[in-house]
Scaffold this motif. Structure first.
Motif, PDB file in Angstrom:
ATOM      1  N   ASP A  76       0.828  -1.208   0.000  1.00 55.39           N
ATOM      2  CA  ASP A  76       0.000   0.000   0.000  1.00 55.39           C
ATOM      3  C   ASP A  76       0.861   1.256   0.000  1.00 55.39           C
ATOM      4  O   ASP A  76       1.845   1.356   0.732  1.00 55.39           O
TER       5      ASP A  76
ATOM      6  N   SER B 265      -0.911   4.427  -0.207  1.00 52.63           N
ATOM      7  CA  SER B 265      -1.984   5.416  -0.187  1.00 52.63           C
ATOM      8  C   SER B 265      -1.575   6.734   0.463  1.00 52.63           C
ATOM      9  O   SER B 265      -2.082   7.796   0.123  1.00 52.63           O
TER      10      SER B 265
ATOM     11  N   GLU C 155      -3.991  -1.568  -1.108  1.00 52.00           N
ATOM     12  CA  GLU C 155      -4.565  -0.316  -0.606  1.00 52.00           C
ATOM     13  C   GLU C 155      -5.044  -0.430   0.839  1.00 52.00           C
ATOM     14  O   GLU C 155      -5.864   0.370   1.292  1.00 52.00           O
ATOM     15  N   GLY C 156      -4.514  -1.387   1.571  1.00 52.38           N
ATOM     16  CA  GLY C 156      -4.875  -1.550   2.977  1.00 52.38           C
ATOM     17  C   GLY C 156      -5.951  -2.586   3.216  1.00 52.38           C
ATOM     18  O   GLY C 156      -6.418  -2.744   4.348  1.00 52.38           O
TER      19      GLY C 156
END
Length: 353
Positions: free
Chosen positions: A6, A8, A121-122
């Protein structure tokens, strides 16, 4: 990005303790001192908050209908939807809640955090523990043990502890769920300290049991002597389908029964068996072929073959097709009587140089 870690927040959500062989090619921050669960999550950017909200449906007349039984999860720090079409019983657990069992394991002194990160993305967060007790196959052949504890925010998996082993001399990933050993186990979330200890005990029991049994399994492989013909039959059994094996047994040429790609794979495994890193340490004496040597030829090939990215490799090794191949190879190495012989004329087409 080329990898699944990730990003982000503008940096890689990954931390690791410095080792001789850095994992994931140093994609995140590297530390030299041991980390607690909270430190790993905070310093790796894994301390984000996830909410569960009802799905909203837009009707043809422009009205909005709020669902009572369909929900989604959203990561609030970057406003990203992580999961959709989740049921009303789905429970959101923050990473620190889902992974708090790790601290109980750390306090036992039997393992330490080696890596922690978030992927997709988590949607998934994990902590990888290195077990402080290795498996000794021989003085120059040591296997390190790891346990990956992971959770998800998209409903794809429960909190899970997955054991995996790595042979130090060559960095091959080995199966940790062979005969008598246990594979992945689910961990129940609980906020109560005494119940957390019980869940940690499940993981510690998994480690203890697998240390003893896999030590026996790996040493058993090394004590099974084989010939070059046995070795090539083993490779054929691992990488060929039952239908292909039947055709080879019936005397069909490899070029007729197998694709060029399949033939090349088996030859590449044979090449690794002969010249791969760590193969000489697996022998019994100078020329003592055995099933440990054969098994590590397969794991060495699978570990090093070309993947689309660093993370695709890690994902395949832990959860995907590579993990399945390694598992099958380990099971068959412990039961050589189940290896089906190929037609001898086909074995001549492969070289063990």
């Amino acid at each position: 990005m080329a990898h699944m870690i990730d990003n982000s927040k503008g940096f890689n959500a990954f931390v690791e303790i410095k080792t001789d062989r850095p994992a994931w090619h140093g994609l995140g921050e590297i530390f030299t001192e041991p980390l607690t669960t909270r430190q790993a999550l905070e310093r790796g950017g894994l301390d984000y908050t996830v909410l569960k909200l009802p799905n909203i449906h837009c009707l043809p007349n422009g009205e909005e209908l709020i669902s009572e039984d369909s929900f989604f999860t959203v990561r609030t720090d970057v406003n990203k939807v992580l999961g959709s079409r989740l049921g009303k019983d789905y429970e959101v657990l923050q990473n620190i809640e889902a992974l708090n069992v790790v601290d109980e394991i750390l306090q036992s002194g039997k393992a330490s955090i080696e890596t922690a990160g978030a992927i997709h993305e988590g949607r998934k967060a994990f902590i990888c523990l290195k077990v402080n007790q290795p498996i000794i196959v021989s003085p120059n052949d040591v296997v390190n043990q790891y346990v990956l504890i992971a959770t998800s925010h998209d409903g794809s998996m429960a909190i899970t502890a997955t054991p995996t082993n790595v042979r130090v001399v060559c960095n091959n990933t080995l199966s940790a769920a062979l005969r008598g050993a246990k594979g992945a186990i689910k961990i129940r979330h609980t906020a109560r300290a005494n119940e957390r200890l019980q869940e940690a005990a499940k993981v510690l029991n998994l480690i203890s049991r697998n240390t003893e049994i896999n030590g026996e399994n790996y040493n058993a492989m090394k004590n099974i002597a084989i010939t070059k013909e046995d070795l090539m039959n083993y490779f054929g059994n691992i990488f060929c389908t039952p239908a292909e094996i039947s055709e080879l047994q019936a005397g069909k040429r490899m070029s007729e029964a197998l694709s060029t790609r399949k033939i090349n794979i088996i030859q590449d495994v044979a090449n690794f068996a002969a010249r791969g890193v760590g193969q000489s340490e697996a022998l019994n004496g100078k020329d003592g072929l055995n099933m440990w040597y054969a098994y590590n030829a397969v794991t060495g090939y699978v570990t090093r073959k070309k993947y689309s990215s660093v993370d695709d490799r890690a994902n395949s090794m832990l959860f995907g097709s590579a993990a399945a191949t390694i598992q099958d190879a380990g099971v068959l190495a412990l039961a050589p009587e189940k290896i089906q012989p190929l037609h001898k004329t086909n074995l001549k087409g492969l070289n063990l140089n």
